[in-house]
Scaffold this motif. Structure first.
Motif, PDB file in Angstrom:
ATOM      1  N   GLY A   1       0.801  -1.216   0.000  1.00 59.20           N
ATOM      2  CA  GLY A   1       0.000   0.000   0.000  1.00 59.20           C
ATOM      3  C   GLY A   1       0.832   1.263   0.000  1.00 59.20           C
ATOM      4  N   LEU A   2       0.119   2.357   0.030  1.00 57.17           N
ATOM      5  CA  LEU A   2       0.742   3.678  -0.030  1.00 57.17           C
ATOM      6  C   LEU A   2       1.260   4.124   1.329  1.00 57.17           C
ATOM      7  N   LEU A   3       2.165   5.051   1.304  1.00 59.66           N
ATOM      8  CA  LEU A   3       2.683   5.656   2.528  1.00 59.66           C
ATOM      9  C   LEU A   3       1.540   6.230   3.368  1.00 59.66           C
ATOM     10  N   VAL A   4       0.570   6.860   2.723  1.00 57.42           N
ATOM     11  CA  VAL A   4      -0.548   7.441   3.481  1.00 57.42           C
ATOM     12  C   VAL A   4      -1.410   6.373   4.134  1.00 57.42           C
ATOM     13  N   ASP A   5      -1.444   5.158   3.555  1.00 54.89           N
ATOM     14  CA  ASP A   5      -2.153   4.053   4.196  1.00 54.89           C
ATOM     15  C   ASP A   5      -1.510   3.736   5.543  1.00 54.89           C
ATOM     16  N   TYR A   6      -0.187   3.687   5.549  1.00 55.10           N
ATOM     17  CA  TYR A   6       0.549   3.443   6.795  1.00 55.10           C
ATOM     18  C   TYR A   6       0.271   4.568   7.792  1.00 55.10           C
ATOM     19  N   CYS A   7       0.322   5.806   7.312  1.00 57.80           N
ATOM     20  CA  CYS A   7       0.080   6.965   8.189  1.00 57.80           C
ATOM     21  C   CYS A   7      -1.304   6.901   8.826  1.00 57.80           C
ATOM     22  N   ARG A   8      -2.305   6.591   8.028  1.00 56.91           N
ATOM     23  CA  ARG A   8      -3.676   6.486   8.558  1.00 56.91           C
ATOM     24  C   ARG A   8      -3.756   5.419   9.649  1.00 56.91           C
ATOM     25  N   ARG A   9      -3.213   4.228   9.357  1.00 59.43           N
ATOM     26  CA  ARG A   9      -3.261   3.116  10.311  1.00 59.43           C
ATOM     27  C   ARG A   9      -2.528   3.445  11.605  1.00 59.43           C
ATOM     28  N   ALA A  10      -1.403   4.151  11.492  1.00 65.05           N
ATOM     29  CA  ALA A  10      -0.559   4.435  12.653  1.00 65.05           C
ATOM     30  C   ALA A  10      -0.893   5.760  13.337  1.00 65.05           C
ATOM     31  N   GLY A  11      -1.839   6.522  12.793  1.00 66.75           N
ATOM     32  CA  GLY A  11      -2.190   7.808  13.393  1.00 66.75           C
ATOM     33  C   GLY A  11      -1.087   8.842  13.272  1.00 66.75           C
ATOM     34  N   ILE A  12      -0.449   8.861  12.117  1.00 69.95           N
ATOM     35  CA  ILE A  12       0.668   9.786  11.863  1.00 69.95           C
ATOM     36  C   ILE A  12       0.215  10.867  10.899  1.00 69.95           C
ATOM     37  N   ASP A  13       0.512  12.124  11.247  1.00 73.54           N
ATOM     38  CA  ASP A  13       0.087  13.272  10.444  1.00 73.54           C
ATOM     39  C   ASP A  13       1.233  13.998   9.739  1.00 73.54           C
ATOM     40  N   VAL A  14       2.479  13.601  10.030  1.00 74.29           N
ATOM     41  CA  VAL A  14       3.637  14.298   9.469  1.00 74.29           C
ATOM     42  C   VAL A  14       4.630  13.276   8.925  1.00 74.29           C
TER      43      VAL A  14
ATOM     44  N   MET B   1       5.078  14.453  -4.365  1.00 75.04           N
ATOM     45  CA  MET B   1       4.639  13.419  -3.426  1.00 75.04           C
ATOM     46  C   MET B   1       4.074  14.055  -2.156  1.00 75.04           C
ATOM     47  N   ALA B   2       4.722  15.108  -1.686  1.00 77.59           N
ATOM     48  CA  ALA B   2       4.232  15.805  -0.492  1.00 77.59           C
ATOM     49  C   ALA B   2       2.830  16.355  -0.739  1.00 77.59           C
ATOM     50  N   ARG B   3       2.631  16.937  -1.884  1.00 77.10           N
ATOM     51  CA  ARG B   3       1.317  17.491  -2.220  1.00 77.10           C
ATOM     52  C   ARG B   3       0.255  16.393  -2.303  1.00 77.10           C
ATOM     53  N   MET B   4       0.612  15.277  -2.932  1.00 77.68           N
ATOM     54  CA  MET B   4      -0.333  14.164  -3.068  1.00 77.68           C
ATOM     55  C   MET B   4      -0.658  13.568  -1.697  1.00 77.68           C
ATOM     56  N   ASN B   5       0.333  13.404  -0.825  1.00 79.42           N
ATOM     57  CA  ASN B   5       0.074  12.872   0.518  1.00 79.42           C
ATOM     58  C   ASN B   5      -0.883  13.772   1.283  1.00 79.42           C
ATOM     59  N   TYR B   6      -0.750  15.077   1.090  1.00 81.19           N
ATOM     60  CA  TYR B   6      -1.645  16.016   1.760  1.00 81.19           C
ATOM     61  C   TYR B   6      -3.066  15.908   1.177  1.00 81.19           C
ATOM     62  N   GLU B   7      -3.151  15.855  -0.135  1.00 83.01           N
ATOM     63  CA  GLU B   7      -4.473  15.778  -0.769  1.00 83.01           C
ATOM     64  C   GLU B   7      -5.193  14.465  -0.460  1.00 83.01           C
TER      65      GLU B   7
ATOM     66  N   ALA C   1      -4.635  12.381   2.250  1.00 79.40           N
ATOM     67  CA  ALA C   1      -4.869  12.038   3.656  1.00 79.40           C
ATOM     68  C   ALA C   1      -4.594  13.170   4.641  1.00 79.40           C
ATOM     69  N   GLY C   2      -4.329  14.367   4.151  1.00 81.19           N
ATOM     70  CA  GLY C   2      -4.042  15.467   5.060  1.00 81.19           C
ATOM     71  C   GLY C   2      -2.705  15.330   5.767  1.00 81.19           C
ATOM     72  N   VAL C   3      -1.816  14.508   5.221  1.00 83.97           N
ATOM     73  CA  VAL C   3      -0.497  14.290   5.814  1.00 83.97           C
ATOM     74  C   VAL C   3       0.451  15.384   5.338  1.00 83.97           C
ATOM     75  N   GLU C   4       1.006  16.113   6.289  1.00 87.09           N
ATOM     76  CA  GLU C   4       1.975  17.169   5.976  1.00 87.09           C
ATOM     77  C   GLU C   4       3.357  16.567   5.786  1.00 87.09           C
ATOM     78  N   THR C   5       4.205  17.252   5.034  1.00 91.11           N
ATOM     79  CA  THR C   5       5.595  16.835   4.875  1.00 91.11           C
ATOM     80  C   THR C   5       6.492  17.897   5.473  1.00 91.11           C
ATOM     81  N   PHE C   6       7.419  17.446   6.298  1.00 92.04           N
ATOM     82  CA  PHE C   6       8.380  18.307   6.985  1.00 92.04           C
ATOM     83  C   PHE C   6       9.737  18.026   6.364  1.00 92.04           C
ATOM     84  N   PHE C   7      10.304  19.034   5.686  1.00 87.91           N
ATOM     85  CA  PHE C   7      11.591  18.863   5.018  1.00 87.91           C
ATOM     86  C   PHE C   7      12.716  19.316   5.939  1.00 87.91           C
ATOM     87  N   LEU C   8      13.720  18.453   6.088  1.00 86.04           N
ATOM     88  CA  LEU C   8      14.929  18.799   6.832  1.00 86.04           C
ATOM     89  C   LEU C   8      16.083  18.893   5.844  1.00 86.04           C
ATOM     90  N   ALA C   9      16.741  20.039   5.818  1.00 89.03           N
ATOM     91  CA  ALA C   9      17.898  20.213   4.942  1.00 89.03           C
ATOM     92  C   ALA C   9      19.047  19.352   5.449  1.00 89.03           C
TER      93      ALA C   9
END
Length: 143
Positions: free
Chosen positions: A71-84, A101-107, A109-117
């Motif tokens: 499945g998709l990364l957002v599937d894992y996020c939904r199951r695990a209660g992860i928003d970022v 990908m960040a935009r699609m994850n947000y659209e 499942a509402g999952v935000e992406t946090f970028f670390l340089a």
């Protein structure tokens, strides 16, 4: 807040360790997860990558290690209660790759992406480069 640091981690690099350590300082809990990518052939077995990630997380009490093969990364996020989702970026090319990908994850499942340089001293390191150097070293020592 729970965050997911996904990747193939094939192999785990110093850059991955750096992003994981920094993310652990920023979030209440970080799940570092080996994700299955059907477009990539793994060099190292998933079990070995998980063990290397556990070693990288030594001393980080708020980090857990997991894997996701279906499945998709957002599937894992939904199951695990992860928003970022945490993504390390080494430069503009990584950011250009990650943004859709960040935009699609947000659209999806509402999952935000946090970028670390990336740490500038590690920005040149990639799993592909580490593997190539390792292979060349093995060939040189086999002669």
């Amino acid at each position: 807040m729970r965050a997911l640091f996904p990747g193939s981690f094939d192999p785990v690099t110093q850059g991955h360790r750096d992003v994981l350590r920094r993310a652990a300082l920023l979030f209440d809990e970080v799940v570092v997860c080996v994700m299955f990518n059907p477009n990539k052939t793994g060099r190292f077995p998933v079990a070995e990558r998980l063990n290397r990630l556990r070693a990288a997380a030594t001393g980080l009490s708020n980090v857990t290690v997991d894997s996701h093969t279906g499945g998709l990364l957002v599937d894992y996020c939904r199951r695990a209660g992860i928003d970022v989702v945490i993504r390390g970026v080494r430069g503009v090319h990584d950011l250009e790759y990650e943004m859709p990908m960040a935009r699609m994850n947000y659209e999806l499942a509402g999952v935000e992406t946090f970028f670390l340089a990336a740490d500038p001293g590690l920005a040149h390191v990639s799993s592909t480069l580490v593997t190539a150097v390792g292979q060349q070293n093995r060939l040189a020592h086999d002669d």
